[in-house]
Design an enzyme around this catalytic site. Structure first.
Site, PDB file in Angstrom:
ATOM      1  CG  HIS A 126      -2.007  -1.002   1.187  1.00 17.79           C
ATOM      2  ND1 HIS A 126      -2.814  -1.206   0.094  1.00 17.79           N
ATOM      3  CD2 HIS A 126      -2.418  -1.898   2.131  1.00 17.79           C
ATOM      4  CE1 HIS A 126      -3.675  -2.182   0.347  1.00 17.79           C
ATOM      5  NE2 HIS A 126      -3.445  -2.618   1.573  1.00 17.79           N
ATOM      6  CG  ASP A 163      -3.202  -8.345   0.591  1.00 19.04           C
ATOM      7  OD1 ASP A 163      -2.429  -8.693   1.489  1.00 19.04           O
ATOM      8  OD2 ASP A 163      -4.210  -7.641   0.788  1.00 19.04           O
ATOM      9  CG  HIS A 165      -6.703  -5.073   1.606  1.00 19.40           C
ATOM     10  ND1 HIS A 165      -6.238  -6.024   2.497  1.00 19.40           N
ATOM     11  CD2 HIS A 165      -7.826  -4.556   2.158  1.00 19.40           C
ATOM     12  CE1 HIS A 165      -7.053  -6.068   3.553  1.00 19.40           C
ATOM     13  NE2 HIS A 165      -8.019  -5.189   3.366  1.00 19.40           N
ATOM     14  CG  ASP A 244      -5.308 -10.035   3.337  1.00 17.43           C
ATOM     15  OD1 ASP A 244      -5.011 -10.535   2.241  1.00 17.43           O
ATOM     16  OD2 ASP A 244      -5.043  -8.847   3.634  1.00 17.43           O
TER      17      ASP A 244
END
Length: 315
Positions: A126, A163, A165, A244
């Site tokens: 990120h 991931d 995200h 995740d």
């Protein structure tokens, strides 16, 4: 396959408070599971090394790096954004995380290992060029990719991010860069809510609906990623490995199983075998249920080691 496993005790010094999901127990759960299964003993274990200013400055402006250094507290915890905090050792851990990917790149290009897994934290995907966010300080995989290009002349680098995200930071750094292909699967719509549209030829965004299961995940990845990867023919395959998207992870609502992490790792290795002389460098991103995180990494490591997947423990 020779699989290197890189980590460092400094990665456990970073913490963001007792209730924060991105905590040192994540690495403890991974190492305990891998040691119990016997997988850790089958890897070439080594310590990460700190990324240098030069390493970081290839993807983050120096003014941003200097501003970040000024935020380090002498004691306690300071808040950088709503979910990213820093203690006195946070940037030491972050430099170790980014540096582990640099060392992993060295290992695969020097043929000391076929592939590498960097069991490090904080995560990085990120972190944008000039912005800290989402538990991330430096963009670990981007630092490694830029180093591979500078040091070894790698001209086609594929970054596969699975991931839950989206890797907004990696996209921010490499958008419109024809030498880097970024493939990102993520729950949609979901944090970080930016770069969700594929406006660049080298970015393959793969949104997943809430409840996406194994069968649908594999179908979507095969149809979105494989054509792009075969056309690109990467000289290095890098993985931003988030766990995740597991159905039991508390952070999201995608319903993957342990074996899906084995499957996507094996797929990446097949691409690396075809085009990249087996070179795969993987770095840990998300995964916030300690049990499913450890199981996901175990499946990931079995694939990297060239072992078959099995639901039963190795011991």
């Amino acid at each position: 396959m020779i699989t290197a496993y890189l980590t460092h005790p400094h990665c456990s010094l970073h913490h963001m408070g007792p209730e924060h999901p991105e905590n040192p127990q994540r690495l403890e759960a991974i190492s305990a599971r891998l040691a119990l299964s016997g997988l850790l003993q089958q890897t070439m274990q080594g310590d990460a090394k700190e990324a240098t200013d030069e390493d970081l400055a290839r993807v983050h402006p120096m003014r941003h790096l200097k501003a970040l250094e000024k935020c380090v507290p002498e004691q306690g915890i300071v808040t950088l954004d709503s979910d990213t905090m820093m203690n006195p050792d946070s940037l030491k851990a972050a430099r170790m995380s980014a540096g582990s990917v640099v060392r992993g790149v060295d290992q695969v290009f020097r043929r000391q290992a076929d592939n590498v897994f960097c069991a490090v934290r904080p995560p990085g995907h990120h972190a944008e060029a000039s912005d800290v966010m989402g538990f991330c300080f430096y963009n670990n995989v981007a630092v490694g990719a830029a180093y591979a290009r500078e040091k070894y002349g790698a001209r086609r680098i594929a970054i596969l991010d699975f991931d839950v995200h989206q890797c907004n930071g990696t996209i921010d750094i490499f958008k419109d860069d024809p030498d880097v292909l970024v493939c990102s699967s993520f729950q949609y719509p979901f944090y970080p809510w930016r770069y969700l549209r594929s406006e660049w030829q080298n970015i393959v965004n793969t949104p997943l609906e809430v409840g996406t299961d194994s069968k649908e995940f594999r179908r979507i990845i095969e149809s979105h990623w494989l054509p792009a990867l075969h056309a690109f023919k990467p000289e290095l395959v890098m993985l931003s490995s988030g766990f995740d998207a597991h159905r039991e992870d508390p952070m999201a609502d995608v319903c993957l199983e342990d074996e899906d992490f084995y499957w996507i790792t094996h797929m990446a290795m097949e691409i690396a075998t075809l085009y990249a002389n087996n070179r795969v460098v993987s770095v840990l991103e998300g995964g916030y249920n300690p049990d499913t995180l450890a199981r996901g990494v175990e499946a990931h490591m079995k694939a990297l080691l060239g072992m078959p997947f099995s639901d039963t423990p190795s011991v």
